[in-house]
Design a protein around this motif. Structure first.
Motif: not given
Length: 132
Positions: A111-121
């Protein structure tokens, strides 16, 4: 300084099994390296141990652990019980902070992150550690 979550997970949210990443993806590892280069990696003790207790080249590392006797070696590494303990050390660095696991660290910081980089396997993998 921005806080950014970075993870690779299956479509069911699996990020780990028995303290390891249950897949190999050189393409994702290369992307992780290029994206986080020059930044600060914020990780839990188990994640730190899973990468061999070593700093990744070109990045500073903050290892979160509640054990005050746990030692972290390396001139680019800091052990902290809370991010606020390490934040003062990095506040004026201008570096982005990459929250990179494990499950508990994601839960505490997402919740403190301004961005999420998520690679979906896309391939199914079973595990015991999940991205929230």
């Amino acid at each position: 300084m921005k806080m950014i979550a970075i993870a690779a997970a299956t479509d069911k949210g699996v990020i780990g099994k028995n303290g390891k990443i249950p897949w190999k993806s050189s393409k994702d590892f290369k992307w992780f390296k290029s994206t986080t280069m020059g930044g600060i990696l914020l990780m839990g003790r188990k994640t730190w141990e899973s990468i061999g207790k070593r700093a990744l080249p070109g990045r500073d590392t903050v290892v979160l652990t509640g054990n005050p006797n746990y030692t972290v070696e390396g001139d680019r590494c800091v052990r902290a019980s809370r991010w606020s303990d390490a934040e003062e050390h990095f506040r004026n660095s201008g570096q982005d902070v990459f929250v990179c696991g494990g499950e508990r660290v994601y839960l505490d910081f997402l919740l403190r992150c301004s961005r999420v980089y998520l690679t979906v396997i896309k391939k199914a993998h079973f595990g015991d550690c999940y991205f929230p």
